[in-house]
Write a protein that holds these residues in place. Structure first.
Motif, PDB file in Angstrom:
ATOM      1  N   GLY A 143      14.514  34.045  77.369  1.00 31.64           N
ATOM      2  CA  GLY A 143      15.020  35.198  78.110  1.00 31.64           C
ATOM      3  C   GLY A 143      16.314  34.925  78.833  1.00 31.64           C
ATOM      4  O   GLY A 143      16.629  35.563  79.836  1.00 31.64           O
ATOM      5  N   LEU A 144      17.090  33.992  78.314  1.00 32.54           N
ATOM      6  CA  LEU A 144      18.348  33.612  78.955  1.00 32.54           C
ATOM      7  C   LEU A 144      19.492  34.406  78.343  1.00 32.54           C
ATOM      8  O   LEU A 144      19.715  34.368  77.139  1.00 32.54           O
ATOM      9  CB  LEU A 144      18.585  32.109  78.769  1.00 32.54           C
ATOM     10  CG  LEU A 144      19.757  31.496  79.501  1.00 32.54           C
ATOM     11  CD1 LEU A 144      19.616  31.664  81.007  1.00 32.54           C
ATOM     12  CD2 LEU A 144      19.873  30.023  79.158  1.00 32.54           C
ATOM     13  N   SER A 145      20.194  35.128  79.182  1.00 32.08           N
ATOM     14  CA  SER A 145      21.305  35.959  78.718  1.00 32.08           C
ATOM     15  C   SER A 145      22.592  35.151  78.566  1.00 32.08           C
ATOM     16  O   SER A 145      23.323  35.323  77.598  1.00 32.08           O
ATOM     17  CB  SER A 145      21.532  37.102  79.700  1.00 32.08           C
ATOM     18  OG  SER A 145      22.604  37.891  79.302  1.00 32.08           O
ATOM     19  N   SER A 146      22.861  34.258  79.545  1.00 39.48           N
ATOM     20  CA  SER A 146      24.103  33.485  79.459  1.00 39.48           C
ATOM     21  C   SER A 146      24.082  32.276  80.386  1.00 39.48           C
ATOM     22  O   SER A 146      23.308  32.206  81.330  1.00 39.48           O
ATOM     23  CB  SER A 146      25.305  34.356  79.816  1.00 39.48           C
ATOM     24  OG  SER A 146      25.237  34.753  81.177  1.00 39.48           O
ATOM     25  N   LEU A 147      24.979  31.369  80.066  1.00 39.63           N
ATOM     26  CA  LEU A 147      25.334  30.238  80.919  1.00 39.63           C
ATOM     27  C   LEU A 147      26.836  30.358  81.138  1.00 39.63           C
ATOM     28  O   LEU A 147      27.595  30.498  80.172  1.00 39.63           O
ATOM     29  CB  LEU A 147      25.045  28.898  80.242  1.00 39.63           C
ATOM     30  CG  LEU A 147      23.593  28.512  80.053  1.00 39.63           C
ATOM     31  CD1 LEU A 147      23.480  27.280  79.158  1.00 39.63           C
ATOM     32  CD2 LEU A 147      22.950  28.239  81.392  1.00 39.63           C
ATOM     33  N   THR A 148      27.255  30.292  82.388  1.00 40.49           N
ATOM     34  CA  THR A 148      28.667  30.442  82.707  1.00 40.49           C
ATOM     35  C   THR A 148      29.119  29.312  83.622  1.00 40.49           C
ATOM     36  O   THR A 148      28.414  28.962  84.565  1.00 40.49           O
ATOM     37  CB  THR A 148      28.915  31.789  83.425  1.00 40.49           C
ATOM     38  OG1 THR A 148      28.346  32.843  82.666  1.00 40.49           O
ATOM     39  CG2 THR A 148      30.396  32.056  83.609  1.00 40.49           C
ATOM     40  N   ALA A 149      30.276  28.759  83.330  1.00 39.77           N
ATOM     41  CA  ALA A 149      30.862  27.717  84.178  1.00 39.77           C
ATOM     42  C   ALA A 149      31.865  28.341  85.134  1.00 39.77           C
ATOM     43  O   ALA A 149      32.485  29.361  84.830  1.00 39.77           O
ATOM     44  CB  ALA A 149      31.562  26.672  83.311  1.00 39.77           C
ATOM     45  N   GLY A 150      32.019  27.697  86.264  1.00 37.78           N
ATOM     46  CA  GLY A 150      33.036  28.116  87.224  1.00 37.78           C
ATOM     47  C   GLY A 150      34.404  27.580  86.830  1.00 37.78           C
ATOM     48  O   GLY A 150      34.609  27.102  85.710  1.00 37.78           O
ATOM     49  N   GLN A 151      35.329  27.610  87.758  1.00 33.84           N
ATOM     50  CA  GLN A 151      36.698  27.187  87.479  1.00 33.84           C
ATOM     51  C   GLN A 151      36.832  25.686  87.212  1.00 33.84           C
ATOM     52  O   GLN A 151      37.794  25.257  86.583  1.00 33.84           O
ATOM     53  CB  GLN A 151      37.629  27.603  88.620  1.00 33.84           C
ATOM     54  CG  GLN A 151      37.835  29.103  88.678  1.00 33.84           C
ATOM     55  CD  GLN A 151      38.312  29.669  87.344  1.00 33.84           C
ATOM     56  OE1 GLN A 151      39.290  29.204  86.771  1.00 33.84           O
ATOM     57  NE2 GLN A 151      37.603  30.660  86.830  1.00 33.84           N
ATOM     58  N   ALA A 152      35.841  24.905  87.651  1.00 28.76           N
ATOM     59  CA  ALA A 152      35.902  23.460  87.404  1.00 28.76           C
ATOM     60  C   ALA A 152      35.234  23.072  86.089  1.00 28.76           C
ATOM     61  O   ALA A 152      35.245  21.909  85.712  1.00 28.76           O
ATOM     62  CB  ALA A 152      35.231  22.715  88.560  1.00 28.76           C
ATOM     63  N   GLY A 153      34.674  24.042  85.385  1.00 28.44           N
ATOM     64  CA  GLY A 153      33.972  23.740  84.144  1.00 28.44           C
ATOM     65  C   GLY A 153      32.546  23.303  84.426  1.00 28.44           C
ATOM     66  O   GLY A 153      32.075  23.376  85.554  1.00 28.44           O
ATOM     67  N   GLY A 154      31.844  22.855  83.397  1.00 31.10           N
ATOM     68  CA  GLY A 154      30.460  22.429  83.572  1.00 31.10           C
ATOM     69  C   GLY A 154      29.968  21.705  82.342  1.00 31.10           C
ATOM     70  O   GLY A 154      30.709  21.500  81.373  1.00 31.10           O
ATOM     71  N   GLN A 155      28.698  21.320  82.380  1.00 28.47           N
ATOM     72  CA  GLN A 155      28.127  20.564  81.272  1.00 28.47           C
ATOM     73  C   GLN A 155      26.641  20.836  81.145  1.00 28.47           C
ATOM     74  O   GLN A 155      25.934  21.006  82.124  1.00 28.47           O
ATOM     75  CB  GLN A 155      28.333  19.066  81.491  1.00 28.47           C
ATOM     76  CG  GLN A 155      27.695  18.224  80.414  1.00 28.47           C
ATOM     77  CD  GLN A 155      27.971  16.747  80.573  1.00 28.47           C
ATOM     78  OE1 GLN A 155      29.029  16.363  81.036  1.00 28.47           O
ATOM     79  NE2 GLN A 155      27.032  15.929  80.171  1.00 28.47           N
ATOM     80  N   LEU A 156      26.190  20.813  79.895  1.00 26.05           N
ATOM     81  CA  LEU A 156      24.777  20.818  79.567  1.00 26.05           C
ATOM     82  C   LEU A 156      24.606  19.715  78.538  1.00 26.05           C
ATOM     83  O   LEU A 156      25.181  19.773  77.453  1.00 26.05           O
ATOM     84  CB  LEU A 156      24.353  22.168  78.973  1.00 26.05           C
ATOM     85  CG  LEU A 156      22.906  22.272  78.477  1.00 26.05           C
ATOM     86  CD1 LEU A 156      21.924  22.110  79.626  1.00 26.05           C
ATOM     87  CD2 LEU A 156      22.688  23.612  77.783  1.00 26.05           C
ATOM     88  N   GLY A 157      23.886  18.654  78.895  1.00 26.30           N
ATOM     89  CA  GLY A 157      23.688  17.570  77.946  1.00 26.30           C
ATOM     90  C   GLY A 157      23.686  16.211  78.606  1.00 26.30           C
ATOM     91  O   GLY A 157      23.544  16.104  79.830  1.00 26.30           O
ATOM     92  N   LEU A 158      23.860  15.184  77.792  1.00 25.19           N
ATOM     93  CA  LEU A 158      23.828  13.817  78.289  1.00 25.19           C
ATOM     94  C   LEU A 158      25.102  13.479  79.048  1.00 25.19           C
ATOM     95  O   LEU A 158      26.200  13.660  78.528  1.00 25.19           O
ATOM     96  CB  LEU A 158      23.661  12.827  77.134  1.00 25.19           C
ATOM     97  CG  LEU A 158      22.296  12.808  76.459  1.00 25.19           C
ATOM     98  CD1 LEU A 158      22.331  11.899  75.227  1.00 25.19           C
ATOM     99  CD2 LEU A 158      21.212  12.367  77.414  1.00 25.19           C
TER     100      LEU A 158
END
Length: 140
Positions: A27-42
């Motif tokens: 049920g996840l619509s989105s993942l959004t990063a802010g201005q500094a970016g982001g990460q999902l993973g190792l």
């Protein structure tokens, strides 16, 4: 010599399709990063992290529609009274880790404002990846 850490086009397609299905299931619509970016993973061996990402979940009606549209089992539909919690995000992240392993992906790096998820396009919804780098393990 080719870069063996890149996913081939068919591998990338399979990964994105599996990621779309996983997001629908949770049920996840989105993942959004802010201005500094982001990460999902190792971030380093054995440390699967989520950093600087905002999780946006579907409403129960949107989730019901998405489950039906993508032919997922009806048991995945959230009760209309439930609200997403941090535990829901954690469940998605754990499932994403298993998915990444299956597709030899070790992380998604989000650039500034990076976006992964569903976006309205007229009366339809598209699954998009914007400002995201997919990092994969090299083939041996």
């Amino acid at each position: 010599m080719t870069d063996r850490s890149l996913l081939t086009s068919p591998e990338a397609t399979r990964f994105v399709e599996a990621l779309l299905e996983l997001m629908v299931e949770h049920g996840l619509s989105s993942l959004t990063a802010g201005q500094a970016g982001g990460q999902l993973g190792l971030a380093q061996p054995g440390q699967f992290v989520t950093s600087d990402l905002t999780f946006q979940f579907m409403s129960p009606e949107e989730h019901r529609s998405a489950v039906q549209a993508y032919g997922r089992p009806a048991r995945l539909i959230q009760p209309a009274t439930s609200s997403p919690t941090d535990q829901d995000a954690e469940q998605f992240v754990r499932a994403a880790g298993r998915l990444f392993d299956l597709h030899r992906v070790y992380s998604l790096r989000f650039g500034a404002g990076g976006y992964l998820g569903f976006r309205a396009n007229g009366s339809a919804r598209e699954f998009v990846l914007e400002a995201i780098t997919v990092n994969a393990w090299p083939l041996l």
